[in-house]
Design a protein around this motif. Sequence first.
Motif, PDB file in Angstrom:
ATOM      1  N   VAL A 132      36.605  26.787  37.992  1.00 19.68           N
ATOM      2  CA  VAL A 132      36.463  25.654  38.908  1.00 19.68           C
ATOM      3  C   VAL A 132      37.200  25.967  40.208  1.00 19.68           C
ATOM      4  N   PRO A 133      36.605  25.728  41.366  1.00 17.25           N
ATOM      5  CA  PRO A 133      37.282  26.044  42.622  1.00 17.25           C
ATOM      6  C   PRO A 133      38.476  25.149  42.885  1.00 17.25           C
ATOM      7  N   VAL A 134      39.516  25.747  43.438  1.00 22.02           N
ATOM      8  CA  VAL A 134      40.698  25.026  43.900  1.00 22.02           C
ATOM      9  C   VAL A 134      40.704  25.106  45.414  1.00 22.02           C
ATOM     10  N   ARG A 135      40.843  23.968  46.079  1.00 21.91           N
ATOM     11  CA  ARG A 135      40.720  23.938  47.533  1.00 21.91           C
ATOM     12  C   ARG A 135      41.875  23.167  48.160  1.00 21.91           C
ATOM     13  N   GLY A 136      42.435  23.753  49.209  1.00 19.24           N
ATOM     14  CA  GLY A 136      43.469  23.053  49.953  1.00 19.24           C
ATOM     15  C   GLY A 136      42.865  21.929  50.769  1.00 19.24           C
ATOM     16  N   GLY A 137      43.654  20.858  50.946  1.00 17.83           N
ATOM     17  CA  GLY A 137      43.142  19.719  51.694  1.00 17.83           C
ATOM     18  C   GLY A 137      44.079  19.229  52.778  1.00 17.83           C
ATOM     19  N   ASN A 138      45.189  19.921  53.000  1.00 24.03           N
ATOM     20  CA  ASN A 138      46.182  19.441  53.952  1.00 24.03           C
ATOM     21  C   ASN A 138      45.901  19.981  55.349  1.00 24.03           C
ATOM     22  N   LEU A 139      46.583  19.417  56.329  1.00 17.84           N
ATOM     23  CA  LEU A 139      46.463  19.884  57.706  1.00 17.84           C
ATOM     24  C   LEU A 139      47.291  21.135  57.926  1.00 17.84           C
ATOM     25  N   GLN A 202      33.547  16.933  50.450  1.00 21.08           N
ATOM     26  CA  GLN A 202      32.843  18.214  50.522  1.00 21.08           C
ATOM     27  C   GLN A 202      32.693  18.868  49.151  1.00 21.08           C
ATOM     28  N   ALA A 203      33.533  18.481  48.202  1.00 24.15           N
ATOM     29  CA  ALA A 203      33.507  19.097  46.871  1.00 24.15           C
ATOM     30  C   ALA A 203      32.700  18.302  45.857  1.00 24.15           C
ATOM     31  N   LEU A 204      32.158  17.161  46.226  1.00 27.49           N
ATOM     32  CA  LEU A 204      31.467  16.297  45.270  1.00 27.49           C
ATOM     33  C   LEU A 204      30.272  16.995  44.632  1.00 27.49           C
ATOM     34  N   GLN A 205      30.086  16.730  43.323  1.00 22.50           N
ATOM     35  CA  GLN A 205      28.927  17.219  42.577  1.00 22.50           C
ATOM     36  C   GLN A 205      28.410  16.089  41.692  1.00 22.50           C
ATOM     37  N   PRO A 206      27.115  15.864  41.651  1.00 27.18           N
ATOM     38  CA  PRO A 206      26.585  14.781  40.807  1.00 27.18           C
ATOM     39  C   PRO A 206      27.008  14.933  39.353  1.00 27.18           C
ATOM     40  N   GLY A 207      27.520  13.846  38.768  1.00 27.80           N
ATOM     41  CA  GLY A 207      27.883  13.838  37.369  1.00 27.80           C
ATOM     42  C   GLY A 207      29.200  14.485  37.032  1.00 27.80           C
TER      43      GLY A 207
END
Length: 279
Positions: A132-139, A202-207
């Motif tokens: 599963v991808p791990v993604r940074g979200g901070n500025l 941006q990371a949303l996936q159905p279900g």
Amino acid sequence: MSAFSIPLRRLAPVCALAAAVLSGCVSPASRLQGDAWQAQLARWQGAPALLLGEQHDAPAHQQWQQQTVQWLAARGQLAALVLEMAEAGAATDGLAPQASAAQVRAALRWNDAAWPWPRYADVVMAAVAAGVPVRGGNLDAAGLRAAMQDETLDAHLPPAPLARQREAIEQGHCGLLPPARVQPLVRVQLARDARLARTVQQALQPGRTVVLVAGHGHVQRSLGVPTWLPADLRPKVAIAQAGRALAAIESEADFIQPTPALPPEDYCAGLRARWPVQR
């Protein structure tokens, strides 16, 4: 760092619980997670986003996050793990599930001085191991500087939540900030929440469910990331509380995860010694 957190973090693990967390030997069904949380996760299956709020220096909170990631991943329900602890644009996409911790840290451009890696290694590596991808979200630093000057952010929240943001910034800096510096830091908190919300979207996936790990100030319904998400997205919010839960926090979440209280500590003592009171 979450603006809702005391600037001085504990850098050493706390008691024997931390040893279990760092060893990675705790099972997803451990007593800390508890039947109530597992039952709640089952009821929330298919939720588009799950926002997990923590106290950064509470090892039990990172353990809870790890268990949650493992529970969702084992059922094929985890879309992505988004972190406050890494900058937007940094991600593990493309890394193999067998990637080493060094590879993961490099991909996330991990700042160990701000976020001690041993504290978050287990939750991050659990997601990577599940593919599963791990993604940074901070500025990043440039984004933080720009946010301080962005007066349009001042109108995002209604007056009452905005006042709570200001109070949290002041308390989080031990009452040492001069008044002129408070609102720029409120803008930083708001801009971070906006960036985290975009990364979640941006990371949303159905279900499947995107999990966000952040300080509890970032996930509160009336203050944080939820205020930047579309009204029809309807994320679930869960906040871990060390010791007695605050009533104000309870009203901001769908679920409160109780964890053991931490030993008393004066977080502000060191800061007062370094910073004169500025007025």
